[in-house]
Design a protein around this motif. Structure first.
Motif, mmCIF file in Angstrom:
data_model
loop_
_atom_site.group_PDB
_atom_site.id
_atom_site.type_symbol
_atom_site.label_atom_id
_atom_site.label_comp_id
_atom_site.label_asym_id
_atom_site.label_seq_id
_atom_site.Cartn_x
_atom_site.Cartn_y
_atom_site.Cartn_z
ATOM 1 N N SER A 103 17.458 79.420 2.135
ATOM 2 C CA SER A 103 17.026 79.316 0.744
ATOM 3 C C SER A 103 17.367 77.951 0.168
ATOM 4 O O SER A 103 16.635 77.418 -0.677
ATOM 5 C CB SER A 103 17.689 80.413 -0.101
ATOM 6 O OG SER A 103 17.306 81.696 0.350
ATOM 7 N N GLU A 104 18.451 77.377 0.640
ATOM 8 C CA GLU A 104 18.870 76.064 0.143
ATOM 9 C C GLU A 104 17.896 74.983 0.588
ATOM 10 O O GLU A 104 17.501 74.111 -0.202
ATOM 11 C CB GLU A 104 20.275 75.741 0.650
ATOM 12 C CG GLU A 104 20.803 74.394 0.166
ATOM 13 C CD GLU A 104 22.200 74.106 0.667
ATOM 14 O OE1 GLU A 104 22.697 72.991 0.402
ATOM 15 O OE2 GLU A 104 22.800 74.983 1.330
ATOM 16 N N SER A 135 12.913 68.185 -3.118
ATOM 17 C CA SER A 135 11.584 67.956 -3.675
ATOM 18 C C SER A 135 10.885 66.775 -3.024
ATOM 19 O O SER A 135 9.661 66.756 -2.901
ATOM 20 C CB SER A 135 11.676 67.743 -5.189
ATOM 21 O OG SER A 135 12.524 66.637 -5.471
ATOM 22 N N GLN A 151 14.851 75.667 1.952
ATOM 23 C CA GLN A 151 13.491 76.191 1.831
ATOM 24 C C GLN A 151 12.678 75.946 3.108
ATOM 25 O O GLN A 151 11.563 75.447 3.086
ATOM 26 C CB GLN A 151 12.770 75.591 0.616
ATOM 27 C CG GLN A 151 13.388 76.023 -0.709
ATOM 28 C CD GLN A 151 12.666 75.457 -1.914
ATOM 29 O OE1 GLN A 151 12.241 74.302 -1.905
ATOM 30 N NE2 GLN A 151 12.524 76.267 -2.951
ATOM 31 N N VAL A 206 13.209 73.076 -4.503
ATOM 32 C CA VAL A 206 14.524 72.823 -5.084
ATOM 33 C C VAL A 206 14.681 71.331 -5.258
ATOM 34 O O VAL A 206 14.118 70.532 -4.513
ATOM 35 C CB VAL A 206 15.645 73.395 -4.186
ATOM 36 C CG1 VAL A 206 15.576 74.913 -4.149
ATOM 37 C CG2 VAL A 206 15.583 72.813 -2.783
ATOM 38 N N GLU A 240 7.807 79.896 -5.852
ATOM 39 C CA GLU A 240 9.007 79.137 -6.217
ATOM 40 C C GLU A 240 8.754 77.654 -6.022
ATOM 41 O O GLU A 240 8.172 77.235 -5.011
ATOM 42 C CB GLU A 240 10.195 79.577 -5.364
ATOM 43 C CG GLU A 240 10.519 81.061 -5.485
ATOM 44 C CD GLU A 240 11.550 81.514 -4.469
ATOM 45 O OE1 GLU A 240 12.260 80.642 -3.916
ATOM 46 O OE2 GLU A 240 11.643 82.725 -4.213
#
Length: 500
Positions: free
Chosen positions: A112-113, A490, A115, A486, A483
């Motif tokens: 998740s960090e 990016s 992605q 992050v 989503e």
């Protein structure tokens, strides 16, 4: 160990993987793409299975890709021809250099960090570990275990002096000329193997516990052959594809709506094909048509081999093996030099890889399937699972189109992540294939994802409805959660933009 990053990783270089890759590569030529294949060649199922008579059990007008017409007079294709068709398609779409062969994927972990997925694999020849990362993963690895088929153990089989062979691992050097052969099973593989082996074997006996529905199909498409003389081949192909899809769907729906009437039709069909003197106990299944998949016999070759006396059929249960054959529960003995265990597949979802989310394993049976193409709460992950009541690749084609539409929606929203989330309380305890009852599916129910009550969470196994849902309906339906990248990543997220 170096790690290669790709926008998309596709698992599997069989019909589904190459078909999906063609769709995506056309729409997104600038996307970095890798296809990871465990075997050393393309073709998947059609490279693995080499038993006598191996062929499709769906017509090639609808089983092949709609963007690459199958121009052949043959309705059902030989396994080797399908394998060549997959490889030829990959060459035409410049995909051959994107395939990484010989890699066994063991796990895929979503961060998740970051992605992205981290995919861990082993190069089987060298034993070397390999690692890849990707922004999106599409699993096209099929639904069964390539390492083993379903193979029950039989009492006394260690005493048998002949050979016992499973069709999934057919020895290239096996010579069955002049041998007495017993084929255990009554499914599509047995229906294929029996007439093929009967040409060379001294005798072939199909030993079944219970019968299946067998439908004789024309081996040549005489309608298309005639039309090809006056119309362009591509037009004739499209007409044949539409005709065959409609016929298959109509047959399935008729079996669903009028099971008793269609049962009589199918039993009458088999009686006419096998002849009036046969004991119909061998051809009277306990279930209704299409509760399990129909078996196809090109030009009725299976029935022909029975009528000719080259093959026989016995319905009974195995008591034990002896040195020279099989003793049945009834007391009958079947002499054999070779036993073929056409006993089915061992279901293994998604190539057997372990899916993890931030290091925690995904409990597959607790997840619902979304539009038959994604998994509940699992981000940036697609899964091609074809039809049980129609050609498998029909779902592959519209699934590939849906993934392209999904990427386009993500690009419009500037999203890096998409995941299906149940926002309407659709959860049930119903498995995704609970209404389909062949043995290999029943044995694997505890491994299957579930389906929901309605909407995109319900599995329809209906090509027309799925095509509308995947190709025409809006992608954003309130069940997909998008989503943004992050902040830390990016600058590393590549915008997905379809070309005109």
């Amino acid at each position: 160990m170096t790690t290669q990053h790709f926008d998309l990783i596709i698992i599997g270089a069989g019909l589904s993987g190459i078909g999906s890759a063609c769709r995506i590569a056309q729409e997104y030529p600038d996307k970095s793409l890798a296809i990871i294949e465990r075997r050393e060649k393309m073709g998947g199922t059609w490279d693995l299975f080499r038993y006598p008579g191996i062929r499709s059990d769906s017509d090639m007008a609808s089983f092949g890709y709609n963007f690459k017409p199958w121009h052949s007079d043959k309705v059902l294709a030989k396994g080797g021809d399908i394998r060549d068709y997959v490889a030829e398609t990959a060459r035409e779409f410049n995909l051959q250099d994107k395939v990484h062969f010989g890699l066994h994927i063991t796990s895929a972990d979503w961060s998740s960090e970051d992605q992205r997925w981290t995919v861990t694999a082993t190069h089987e020849k060298s034993g070397e570990p390999r690692q890849f990362t990707c922004s999106f993963m599409l699993n096209c690895a099929g639904y069964y275990n390539f390492d083993q088929g379903y193979r029950p153990t039989f009492k006394g089989e260690e005493n048998f002096r002949g050979d016992i062979v499973h069709p999934q691992f057919w020895p290239e050097s096996l010579d069955y000329s002049g041998k007495k052969v017993v084929v255990i099973g009554s499914g599509a593989t047995a229906i294929t193997v029996v007439p093929a082996m009967a040409e060379k074997a001294a005798s072939v006996t199909m030993l079944q516990r219970s019968p299946s529905y067998i439908m004789a199909m024309p081996d040549t498409d005489k309608i298309s052959m005639a039309l090809n003389k006056v119309l362009p081949k591509d037009l004739v192909f499209r007409m044949a594809r539409k005709r065959n899809i409609l016929f298959q769907r109509g047959l399935y729906l008729a079996c669903e709506r009028w099971p008793n009437a269609m049962r009589k039709v199918m039993l009458g069909h088999m009686r006419r094909r096998v002849g009036p003197d046969v004991d119909m106990r061998h051809f009277t299944p306990k279930y209704n048509p299409w509760e399990q998949r129909l078996c196809a016999a090109p030009d009725g070759d299976f029935f022909t081999s029975l009528r000719s006396g080259k093959a026989g059929i016995v319905t009974d249960h195995i008591d034990h093996f002896t040195e020279n054959g099989i003793v049945l529960k009834s007391g009958q003995t079947l002499d054999a030099d070779l036993v073929v265990t056409a006993t089915g597949l061992d279901v293994q979802l998604m190539g057997g890889l372990q899916l993890l989310l931030d290091g925690t394993a995904v409990d597959m049976p607790s997840k619902m399937t979304y539009k038959g193409i994604m998994l509940q709460d699992v981000p940036n992950y697609g899964w091609i699972f074809g039809y049980t009541n129609a050609p498998w690749t029909l779902k592959c084609d519209i699934g590939g189109q849906y993934i392209c539409r999904l990427f386009d929606e993500m690009g419009k929203r500037g999203a890096a992540v998409v995941r299906p989330v149940d926002t309407t309380g659709n959860e049930t305890g119903v498995g995704m294939l609970d209404e389909f009852a062949p043995g290999y599916i029943v044995r694997a129910k505890d491994r299957m994802p579930r389906q929901g009550r309605s909407g995109p969470w319900k599995v329809t196994m209906h090509y027309g409805k799925d095509k509308k849902m995947l190709v025409e309906d809006p992608v954003a339906d309130g069940q997909l959660q998008f989503e943004k990248p992050v902040a830390a990543n990016s600058g590393n997220i590549r915008t997905l933009k379809a070309t005109a």
